[in-house]
Design a protein around this motif. Structure first.
Motif, PDB file in Angstrom:
ATOM      1  N   MET A   1      78.900  34.050  52.910  1.00 53.23           N
ATOM      2  CA  MET A   1      78.143  34.596  54.033  1.00 53.23           C
ATOM      3  C   MET A   1      76.771  35.065  53.525  1.00 53.23           C
ATOM      4  SD  MET A   1      79.381  37.557  56.677  1.00 53.23           S
ATOM      5  CE  MET A   1      80.929  36.694  56.934  1.00 53.23           C
ATOM      6  N   PRO A   2      75.683  34.615  54.157  1.00 55.94           N
ATOM      7  CA  PRO A   2      74.347  34.913  53.618  1.00 55.94           C
ATOM      8  C   PRO A   2      74.037  36.402  53.509  1.00 55.94           C
ATOM      9  CG  PRO A   2      74.212  33.959  55.827  1.00 55.94           C
ATOM     10  CD  PRO A   2      75.616  33.765  55.359  1.00 55.94           C
ATOM     11  N   HIS A   3      74.527  37.210  54.453  1.00 54.58           N
ATOM     12  CA  HIS A   3      74.250  38.645  54.367  1.00 54.58           C
ATOM     13  C   HIS A   3      74.909  39.253  53.132  1.00 54.58           C
ATOM     14  CE1 HIS A   3      73.770  37.713  58.701  1.00 54.58           C
ATOM     15  NE2 HIS A   3      72.747  38.548  58.595  1.00 54.58           N
ATOM     16  N   LEU A   4      76.100  38.805  52.812  1.00 53.37           N
ATOM     17  CA  LEU A   4      76.785  39.336  51.633  1.00 53.37           C
ATOM     18  C   LEU A   4      76.146  38.823  50.341  1.00 53.37           C
ATOM     19  CD1 LEU A   4      80.545  39.201  52.687  1.00 53.37           C
ATOM     20  CD2 LEU A   4      78.895  41.093  52.881  1.00 53.37           C
ATOM     21  N   ARG A   5      75.660  37.582  50.349  1.00 59.18           N
ATOM     22  CA  ARG A   5      74.943  37.073  49.171  1.00 59.18           C
ATOM     23  C   ARG A   5      73.677  37.895  48.922  1.00 59.18           C
ATOM     24  NH1 ARG A   5      76.237  31.916  51.296  1.00 59.18           N
ATOM     25  NH2 ARG A   5      74.098  31.657  52.061  1.00 59.18           N
ATOM     26  N   GLU A   6      72.944  38.199  50.001  1.00 58.73           N
ATOM     27  CA  GLU A   6      71.740  39.008  49.853  1.00 58.73           C
ATOM     28  C   GLU A   6      72.092  40.423  49.394  1.00 58.73           C
ATOM     29  OE1 GLU A   6      68.011  40.717  49.781  1.00 58.73           O
ATOM     30  OE2 GLU A   6      68.671  38.628  49.603  1.00 58.73           O
ATOM     31  N   LEU A   7      73.194  40.975  49.907  1.00 63.22           N
ATOM     32  CA  LEU A   7      73.636  42.295  49.453  1.00 63.22           C
ATOM     33  C   LEU A   7      73.898  42.276  47.953  1.00 63.22           C
ATOM     34  CD1 LEU A   7      74.702  45.201  49.954  1.00 63.22           C
ATOM     35  CD2 LEU A   7      76.947  44.169  50.380  1.00 63.22           C
ATOM     36  N   GLY A   8      74.625  41.254  47.483  1.00 61.37           N
ATOM     37  CA  GLY A   8      74.911  41.168  46.058  1.00 61.37           C
ATOM     38  C   GLY A   8      73.653  41.010  45.231  1.00 61.37           C
ATOM     39  N   ASP A   9      72.743  40.146  45.674  1.00 57.85           N
ATOM     40  CA  ASP A   9      71.488  39.951  44.943  1.00 57.85           C
ATOM     41  C   ASP A   9      70.673  41.240  44.911  1.00 57.85           C
ATOM     42  OD1 ASP A   9      72.149  37.322  44.502  1.00 57.85           O
ATOM     43  OD2 ASP A   9      70.929  36.537  46.154  1.00 57.85           O
ATOM     44  N   PHE A  10      70.662  41.955  46.032  1.00 57.50           N
ATOM     45  CA  PHE A  10      69.890  43.202  46.102  1.00 57.50           C
ATOM     46  C   PHE A  10      70.470  44.245  45.146  1.00 57.50           C
ATOM     47  CE2 PHE A  10      68.923  47.379  47.929  1.00 57.50           C
ATOM     48  CZ  PHE A  10      67.549  47.285  48.038  1.00 57.50           C
ATOM     49  N   LEU A  11      71.789  44.407  45.153  1.00 58.01           N
ATOM     50  CA  LEU A  11      72.421  45.382  44.259  1.00 58.01           C
ATOM     51  C   LEU A  11      72.181  45.017  42.803  1.00 58.01           C
ATOM     52  CD1 LEU A  11      75.837  45.971  46.078  1.00 58.01           C
ATOM     53  CD2 LEU A  11      73.782  47.405  46.160  1.00 58.01           C
ATOM     54  N   ARG A  12      72.252  43.717  42.496  1.00 54.42           N
ATOM     55  CA  ARG A  12      72.027  43.293  41.109  1.00 54.42           C
ATOM     56  C   ARG A  12      70.588  43.588  40.683  1.00 54.42           C
ATOM     57  NH1 ARG A  12      74.261  38.907  41.597  1.00 54.42           N
ATOM     58  NH2 ARG A  12      72.502  37.608  42.236  1.00 54.42           N
ATOM     59  N   THR A  13      69.626  43.359  41.585  1.00 56.17           N
ATOM     60  CA  THR A  13      68.229  43.660  41.268  1.00 56.17           C
ATOM     61  C   THR A  13      68.033  45.145  41.008  1.00 56.17           C
ATOM     62  OG1 THR A  13      67.454  41.797  42.597  1.00 56.17           O
ATOM     63  CG2 THR A  13      65.854  43.517  42.109  1.00 56.17           C
ATOM     64  N   GLN A  14      68.630  45.984  41.858  1.00 56.34           N
ATOM     65  CA  GLN A  14      68.479  47.427  41.685  1.00 56.34           C
ATOM     66  C   GLN A  14      69.175  47.901  40.408  1.00 56.34           C
ATOM     67  OE1 GLN A  14      66.350  48.943  43.714  1.00 56.34           O
ATOM     68  NE2 GLN A  14      66.177  46.908  44.638  1.00 56.34           N
ATOM     69  N   ARG A  15      70.326  47.320  40.111  1.00 55.86           N
ATOM     70  CA  ARG A  15      71.043  47.684  38.874  1.00 55.86           C
ATOM     71  C   ARG A  15      70.187  47.356  37.655  1.00 55.86           C
ATOM     72  NH1 ARG A  15      74.269  44.421  35.694  1.00 55.86           N
ATOM     73  NH2 ARG A  15      74.471  42.806  37.306  1.00 55.86           N
ATOM     74  N   GLY A  16      69.530  46.201  37.689  1.00 59.21           N
ATOM     75  CA  GLY A  16      68.713  45.790  36.559  1.00 59.21           C
ATOM     76  C   GLY A  16      67.442  46.598  36.383  1.00 59.21           C
ATOM     77  N   ALA A  17      67.041  47.319  37.436  1.00 68.63           N
ATOM     78  CA  ALA A  17      65.794  48.098  37.361  1.00 68.63           C
ATOM     79  C   ALA A  17      66.015  49.515  36.854  1.00 68.63           C
ATOM     80  CB  ALA A  17      65.138  48.148  38.746  1.00 68.63           C
ATOM     81  N   LEU A  18      67.260  49.925  36.679  1.00 72.56           N
ATOM     82  CA  LEU A  18      67.547  51.296  36.267  1.00 72.56           C
ATOM     83  C   LEU A  18      67.476  51.440  34.747  1.00 72.56           C
ATOM     84  CD1 LEU A  18      70.518  52.085  38.675  1.00 72.56           C
ATOM     85  CD2 LEU A  18      68.174  52.950  38.842  1.00 72.56           C
ATOM     86  N   ASP A  19      67.047  52.612  34.290  1.00 75.18           N
ATOM     87  CA  ASP A  19      66.943  52.898  32.860  1.00 75.18           C
ATOM     88  C   ASP A  19      68.242  53.539  32.374  1.00 75.18           C
ATOM     89  OD1 ASP A  19      66.343  53.641  30.297  1.00 75.18           O
ATOM     90  OD2 ASP A  19      64.593  54.850  30.806  1.00 75.18           O
ATOM     91  N   PRO A  20      68.996  52.866  31.492  1.00 77.20           N
ATOM     92  CA  PRO A  20      70.275  53.429  31.039  1.00 77.20           C
ATOM     93  C   PRO A  20      70.143  54.805  30.403  1.00 77.20           C
ATOM     94  CG  PRO A  20      70.060  51.124  30.378  1.00 77.20           C
ATOM     95  CD  PRO A  20      68.723  51.555  30.909  1.00 77.20           C
ATOM     96  N   GLU A  21      68.994  55.090  29.794  1.00 78.04           N
ATOM     97  CA  GLU A  21      68.830  56.376  29.119  1.00 78.04           C
ATOM     98  C   GLU A  21      68.889  57.542  30.092  1.00 78.04           C
ATOM     99  OE1 GLU A  21      65.396  56.478  26.683  1.00 78.04           O
ATOM    100  OE2 GLU A  21      66.007  54.792  25.413  1.00 78.04           O
ATOM    101  N   THR A  22      68.487  57.309  31.335  1.00 77.16           N
ATOM    102  CA  THR A  22      68.523  58.402  32.315  1.00 77.16           C
ATOM    103  C   THR A  22      69.949  58.740  32.734  1.00 77.16           C
ATOM    104  OG1 THR A  22      68.294  56.907  34.215  1.00 77.16           O
ATOM    105  CG2 THR A  22      66.266  57.700  33.177  1.00 77.16           C
ATOM    106  N   ASN A 197      68.707  38.184  59.314  1.00 77.63           N
ATOM    107  CA  ASN A 197      69.030  36.760  59.217  1.00 77.63           C
ATOM    108  C   ASN A 197      68.531  36.199  57.889  1.00 77.63           C
ATOM    109  OD1 ASN A 197      69.913  34.217  59.800  1.00 77.63           O
ATOM    110  ND2 ASN A 197      68.454  33.813  61.429  1.00 77.63           N
ATOM    111  N   PRO A 198      69.179  36.548  56.770  1.00 79.17           N
ATOM    112  CA  PRO A 198      68.687  36.106  55.457  1.00 79.17           C
ATOM    113  C   PRO A 198      68.761  34.597  55.256  1.00 79.17           C
ATOM    114  CG  PRO A 198      70.840  37.142  55.270  1.00 79.17           C
ATOM    115  CD  PRO A 198      70.373  37.386  56.678  1.00 79.17           C
ATOM    116  N   ALA A 199      69.551  33.884  56.071  1.00 81.07           N
ATOM    117  CA  ALA A 199      69.652  32.430  55.940  1.00 81.07           C
ATOM    118  C   ALA A 199      68.707  31.697  56.883  1.00 81.07           C
ATOM    119  CB  ALA A 199      71.092  31.984  56.197  1.00 81.07           C
ATOM    120  N   ASP A 200      67.799  32.408  57.528  1.00 79.27           N
ATOM    121  CA  ASP A 200      66.860  31.802  58.469  1.00 79.27           C
ATOM    122  C   ASP A 200      66.019  30.742  57.755  1.00 79.27           C
ATOM    123  OD1 ASP A 200      64.940  31.177  60.308  1.00 79.27           O
ATOM    124  OD2 ASP A 200      64.133  33.199  60.516  1.00 79.27           O
ATOM    125  N   PRO A 201      66.103  29.462  58.154  1.00 76.52           N
ATOM    126  CA  PRO A 201      65.344  28.418  57.450  1.00 76.52           C
ATOM    127  C   PRO A 201      63.835  28.585  57.569  1.00 76.52           C
ATOM    128  CG  PRO A 201      66.374  27.542  59.447  1.00 76.52           C
ATOM    129  CD  PRO A 201      66.939  28.912  59.238  1.00 76.52           C
TER     130      PRO A 201
END
Length: 285
Positions: A1-22, A197-201
């Motif tokens: 489902m495109p909304h869930l794919r975008e949710l996963g991509d968004f969470l992964r992007t935010q996870r990658g932007a965090l500083d582990p030291e904090t 509508n993340p799958a909007d062509p």
């Protein structure tokens, strides 16, 4: 489902932007192979299994309400980001409940501006005003908006898109005193609107076009910054009127909530008000 794919991509992007030291996380005896937090670290802080969290990032699972709230806190999402995540989950649930509703029919309704709304725009004789669609299409405008921003009535229909003009029209780059800030805001607003509508062509085609046309757009889109901006102030360097300081307000149209009415207002008695009046007089003389 495109909304869930975008949710996963968004969470992964935010996870990658965090500083582990904090987060005061252990080094595990060596250099980290990934930027930001690991999946297992996020899962541990949310008190779920790594497999459960992995399936969320892969777009295979809708997180429960408590898990979603915990993820919002752990990933330190701001109000706009949290709202974006919740919207994606809500839209996914709606699609599951009514999969027979076609997106093409809905898109046609989003782009239809009622004549009464155009009449309202024309009555804003001292305020540049326009109506934007869900992909920031310029659907309608008044005479002063055309004088201030761009000759909308002279442009081909496929070019009538605010974010496209911002990134591809050299006149727009010269028009805004802080073009980069305006452009980043457009990308963030477009990303936020894409939640429905993340799958909007057509959206995918627009993003693909602008990613090729402008390196900054591609970089800002990939960062997945989101924003719901309803008001602000911008300074413009108009080639005929001079410097204009415009306060803008954005309104959702109740009869077509995907459309946004954008009205620019100025301070009474200000130099900007005088310059807009002269610009209008020059156009009709």
């Amino acid at each position: 489902m495109p909304h869930l794919r975008e949710l996963g991509d968004f969470l992964r992007t935010q996870r990658g932007a965090l500083d582990p030291e904090t987060f005061d996380l252990p080094s595990h005896g060596g250099r980290r192979r990934v930027t930001g937090l690991r999946r297992e670290e996020v899962a541990d802080m949310v008190a779920i299994s790594t497999d459960y969290y992995t399936r969320i990032e892969q777009g295979r699972l809708v997180p429960s309400g408590p898990v979603l709230e915990s993820l919002i806190g752990v990933l330190r999402l701001d109000e706009d980001q949290a709202d974006y995540v919740l919207s994606l989950v809500d839209h996914a649930a709606q699609v599951q409940m009514a999969p027979h509703v076609t997106a093409s029919r809905a898109r046609g309704e989003k782009l239809r501006v009622r004549p009464q709304l155009q009449t309202l725009l024309d009555q804003f004789t001292e305020s540049p005003a326009m109506v934007l669609g869900p992909r920031m299409e310029v659907l309608a405008w008044n005479a002063l908006a055309e004088l201030v921003y761009a000759p909308f009535s002279q442009l081909p229909k496929n070019e009538l898109n605010y974010v496209r003009l911002i990134f591809t029209d050299p006149r727009m780059r010269e028009l805004f005193a802080d073009w980069a800030s305006v452009a980043r805001s457009c990308v963030a607003i477009l990303r936020r609107e894409a939640a429905a509508n993340p799958a909007d062509p057509e959206l995918a085609a627009l993003v693909g076009e602008l990613t090729i046309a402008d390196r900054d757009f591609g970089r800002w889109w990939a960062a997945r910054n989101v924003a719901r901006q309803d008001f602000g102030t911008k300074t413009m360097r108009h080639p005929e009127a001079g410097e204009l300081v415009l306060h803008w307000e954005m309104f959702r149209y109740a009869s077509a909530p995907e459309q946004q009415l954008v009205v620019n207002v100025v301070e009474n008695g200000s130099e900007t008000q005088k310059r807009l009046l002269r610009l209008r007089e020059l156009a009709v003389s």
